[in-house]
Design an enzyme around this catalytic site. Structure first.
Site, mmCIF file in Angstrom:
data_model
loop_
_atom_site.group_PDB
_atom_site.id
_atom_site.type_symbol
_atom_site.label_atom_id
_atom_site.label_comp_id
_atom_site.label_asym_id
_atom_site.label_seq_id
_atom_site.Cartn_x
_atom_site.Cartn_y
_atom_site.Cartn_z
ATOM 1 N N LYS A 146 77.316 21.394 35.624
ATOM 2 C CA LYS A 146 77.604 20.172 36.393
ATOM 3 C C LYS A 146 78.342 20.556 37.676
ATOM 4 C CE LYS A 146 80.633 16.051 36.277
ATOM 5 N NZ LYS A 146 81.546 15.199 35.473
ATOM 6 N N ASP A 189 84.065 13.498 42.570
ATOM 7 C CA ASP A 189 83.802 12.373 41.671
ATOM 8 C C ASP A 189 84.853 11.276 41.902
ATOM 9 O OD1 ASP A 189 83.179 10.646 39.622
ATOM 10 O OD2 ASP A 189 83.853 11.974 37.999
ATOM 11 N N LYS A 240 87.974 5.609 39.970
ATOM 12 C CA LYS A 240 89.032 6.222 39.171
ATOM 13 C C LYS A 240 90.389 5.610 39.504
ATOM 14 C CE LYS A 240 87.044 10.637 37.992
ATOM 15 N NZ LYS A 240 86.932 10.289 36.571
ATOM 16 N N ASP A 252 85.404 18.870 39.900
ATOM 17 C CA ASP A 252 84.343 18.352 39.029
ATOM 18 C C ASP A 252 83.029 19.135 39.188
ATOM 19 O OD1 ASP A 252 83.837 16.637 36.955
ATOM 20 O OD2 ASP A 252 83.100 15.003 38.227
ATOM 21 N N ASP A 257 81.319 6.057 36.304
ATOM 22 C CA ASP A 257 82.170 7.252 36.244
ATOM 23 C C ASP A 257 81.689 8.240 35.172
ATOM 24 O OD1 ASP A 257 84.200 8.921 36.989
ATOM 25 O OD2 ASP A 257 85.806 7.778 36.000
ATOM 26 N N GLU A 304 79.116 9.958 35.141
ATOM 27 C CA GLU A 304 77.977 10.412 35.958
ATOM 28 C C GLU A 304 77.523 11.820 35.610
ATOM 29 O OE1 GLU A 304 81.050 10.870 36.789
ATOM 30 O OE2 GLU A 304 80.929 12.956 37.409
ATOM 31 N N ARG A 306 77.052 13.382 32.746
ATOM 32 C CA ARG A 306 76.008 13.452 31.710
ATOM 33 C C ARG A 306 74.656 13.005 32.276
ATOM 34 N NH1 ARG A 306 79.408 9.381 28.037
ATOM 35 N NH2 ARG A 306 81.042 10.394 29.252
HETATM 36 N N1 BES Z 1 84.731 14.161 35.850
HETATM 37 C C1 BES Z 1 85.128 13.256 34.869
HETATM 38 C C2 BES Z 1 85.824 13.894 33.670
HETATM 39 C C3 BES Z 1 87.129 14.590 33.930
HETATM 40 C C4 BES Z 1 88.310 13.931 33.669
HETATM 41 C C5 BES Z 1 87.173 15.877 34.372
HETATM 42 C C6 BES Z 1 89.516 14.561 33.862
HETATM 43 C C7 BES Z 1 88.379 16.520 34.584
HETATM 44 C C8 BES Z 1 89.554 15.863 34.322
HETATM 45 C C9 BES Z 1 83.929 12.468 34.345
HETATM 46 O O1 BES Z 1 82.906 12.277 35.251
HETATM 47 C C10 BES Z 1 84.440 11.122 33.945
HETATM 48 O O2 BES Z 1 84.908 10.441 34.786
HETATM 49 N N2 BES Z 1 84.360 10.808 32.668
HETATM 50 C C11 BES Z 1 84.831 9.572 32.158
HETATM 51 C C12 BES Z 1 83.779 8.991 31.256
HETATM 52 C C13 BES Z 1 84.069 7.602 30.819
HETATM 53 C C14 BES Z 1 83.957 6.642 31.954
HETATM 54 C C15 BES Z 1 83.067 7.247 29.742
HETATM 55 C C16 BES Z 1 86.123 9.834 31.394
HETATM 56 O O3 BES Z 1 86.175 10.809 30.651
HETATM 57 O O4 BES Z 1 87.067 9.089 31.579
HETATM 58 ZN ZN ZN Z 2 82.703 13.747 36.768
HETATM 59 ZN ZN ZN Z 3 83.189 10.552 36.476
#
Ligand code: BES
Ligand code: ZN
Ligand code: ZN
Length: 477
Positions: free
Chosen positions: A243, A248, A255, A265, A324, A326, A328
């Site tokens: 990825k 992000d 966020k 990210d 968010d 994204e 996956r």
């Molecule tokens: N890039 C983030 C995950 C992340 C969080 C990486 C903290 C590094 C540190 C990912 O794209 C994301 O935002 N995931 C969300 C998914 C949720 C909305 C289902 C998450 O984990 O909060």
């Molecule tokens: Zn992300």
């Molecule tokens: Zn995200």
């Protein structure tokens, strides 16, 4: 690196800085006519002692603890190289104990080199580390077989530092095109590496719809990067997917916290690119195909909104519950593309996928989801030795309903704040066509860390060595 490397078996006292490792011990330490009582230095892990010998020589005794593994030695040398380089003389002697294995010598040198990594890329008064200094000499004192270990260490450290720099550099520098150009340059350096990149138009043409849906809110051109490493007579074929969200924001599900860290990210993509560099540098006898979908997740009038339904390369439709989630979505296309065009024996994806993984494991290890016990065992062993650790997450059918959408084939988030890392892995599993040796590594915590090597969060280089070592050991089986 600009230093000159020499090897000698002559350990008689000479002017310069001497790095001398010691295990933890209860006896006074003797070296080159000097004795240090235990009360001064007992060789404990993460300790060192600077000892002036006359006016011309000084020794840095490096504590390794009782029974150091590869990662302990890396860390001990990195600490000294990062924190004490101000006293490094032009002649840097590295004393190598006679009983050290090739791997231990390699580890010491990896640490020494990693210690030269400095994050202040944009500082006006950036001073080079001694190892980057013209005229710096590094003299290994000990047995001669060290040559091979040092050459390996240089490759490991270089690949890791490349990957770290990609993560630490800011998103206005490291955009998808930067990563694509980096990959093209790698291919230009090695005949065995071939690079293909798809821009927005090409992605549209071939149907990478999920990847494009995420990238469409950004002015930056997305790049779908493919690297093929093809040695002669390869033993097996490994597919890697990383990825690379170069930023992000969360999209419309913007966020609320931690956005400032989201330049990291793309650490999965950076790990995969670094692993490709190391694989090529070590000329590993395994074919490797890397797919790195690189884009950013931004907000504008074109950006996705929650409840959109998009198509994907696999032909399955995806309901976007949360913009968010994204990573996956782009990985769905990365995996599907890899599996449609190549027949890898093993598939690994690396991604900073979920906050849930960070909540569970902190920065200590990656969450690992796999359907293959052999892969799980191999990565667990390697991870412990080099401190790129993994810990398993289940893929039980009990979690299947978290992906079920009323309107589309699958949804990108269950809508409930539970089992986040596992349900993300289940989403990816949906796109792996039941491949018998797929492993997903959620590196959200492990790739961007708080530690003594910088004031704020910074790249760890997680995954570069883990993947390359895994590939190497697959060939050795
Ligand atoms: N890039 C983030 C995950 C992340 C969080 C990486 C903290 C590094 C540190 C990912 O794209 C994301 O935002 N995931 C969300 C998914 C949720 C909305 C289902 C998450 O984990 O909060
Ligand atoms: Zn992300
Ligand atoms: Zn995200």
């Amino acid at each position: 690196m600009k230093y000159q490397l020499r090897f000698t078996s002559d350990s008689s006292p000479k002017k310069g800085t001497w790095l001398v490792p010691f295990y933890a011990q209860e006896q006074p330490i003797h070296f080159a006519g000097t004795t240090l009582p235990v009360s001064v230095f007992e060789g404990k892990k993460d300790t060192s002692f600077l000892h002036m010998v006359g006016t011309e020589a000084h020794h840095i005794y490096i504590g390794l603890g009782k029974n150091p593994c590869y990662a302990d030695i890396v860390r001990a040398y990195r600490l000294v190289s990062a924190k004490q380089h101000a006293v490094f003389a032009d002649e840097l002697y590295c004393h190598i104990p006679d009983d050290w294995s090739d791997a231990q010598i390699e580890a010491a040198f990896v640490g020494l080199l990693l210690g030269s990594y400095q994050i202040g890329f944009y500082k006006k008064d950036r001073k080079p580390h001694p190892l980057e200094r013209e005229g710096q000499q590094v003299i290994l004192v000990g047995k001669h077989s060290a040559q091979h270990s040092v050459a390996r260490a240089e490759k490991v450290a270089a690949a890791k530092m490349e990957s770290m720099a990609m993560v630490d550099l800011p998103p206005n520098k490291v955009n998808p095109t930067y990563l694509a150009e980096w990959a093209q340059q790698l291919a230009a350096r090695y005949d065995s590496v071939h690079c293909t990149t798809f821009d927005r138009t090409k992605c549209q043409e071939i149907g990478l719809h999920a990847f494009l849906a995420v990238s469409r809110g950004s002015a930056n051109e997305p790049q779908f990067i493919i690297l093929e490493y093809r040695p002669e007579n390869p033993y097996k074929h490994v597919g890697l997917v990383g990825k690379a969200m170069t930023f992000d924001t969360g999209g419309h599900n913007i966020k609320q916290q931690g956005m400032v860290y989201m330049k990291s990210d793309m650490a999965g993509g950076a790990a995969v690119l670094g692993a490709m560099q190391l694989t090529a540098a070590l000329q590993l006898p395994v074919a490797v195909t890397a797919v790195v979908p690189a884009c950013d997740n931004m907000i504008d009038n074109l950006a996705q909104v929650p409840s959109d339904v998009i198509q994907s390369y696999s032909g399955y439709s995806i309901e976007i519950i949360d913009t968010d989630a994204e990573g996956r979505v782009v990985l769905a296309d990365g995996l599907a593309y890899l599996l449609k065009h190549y027949q890898p024996d093993y598939v690994a994806d690396l991604a900073t996928l979920t906050g849930s993984c960070v909540m569970t494991f902190g920065q200590v290890c990656a969450g690992m989801a796999t359907n293959n016990a052999e892969v799980q065992h191999a990565l667990s062993e390697i991870g412990c030795e080099i401190n790129e650790k993994v810990w398993p997450l289940p893929l039980w059918d009990d979690y299947n309903d978290m992906l079920e959408s009323d309107i589309a084939d699958v949804k990108n988030f269950s809508g409930r704040p539970v089992a986040g890392a596992i349900s993300a892995a289940k989403f990816l599993e949906f796109f792996t066509e039941k491949h018998p040796a797929w492993v997903h590594l959620d590196i959200a915590g492990a790739s961007f860390v708080d530690d003594v090597f910088a004031k704020g969060k910074h790249a760890s280089g997680y995954g570069v060595h883990l993947m390359a070592r895994w590939i190497e050991l697959l060939a050795a089986k």
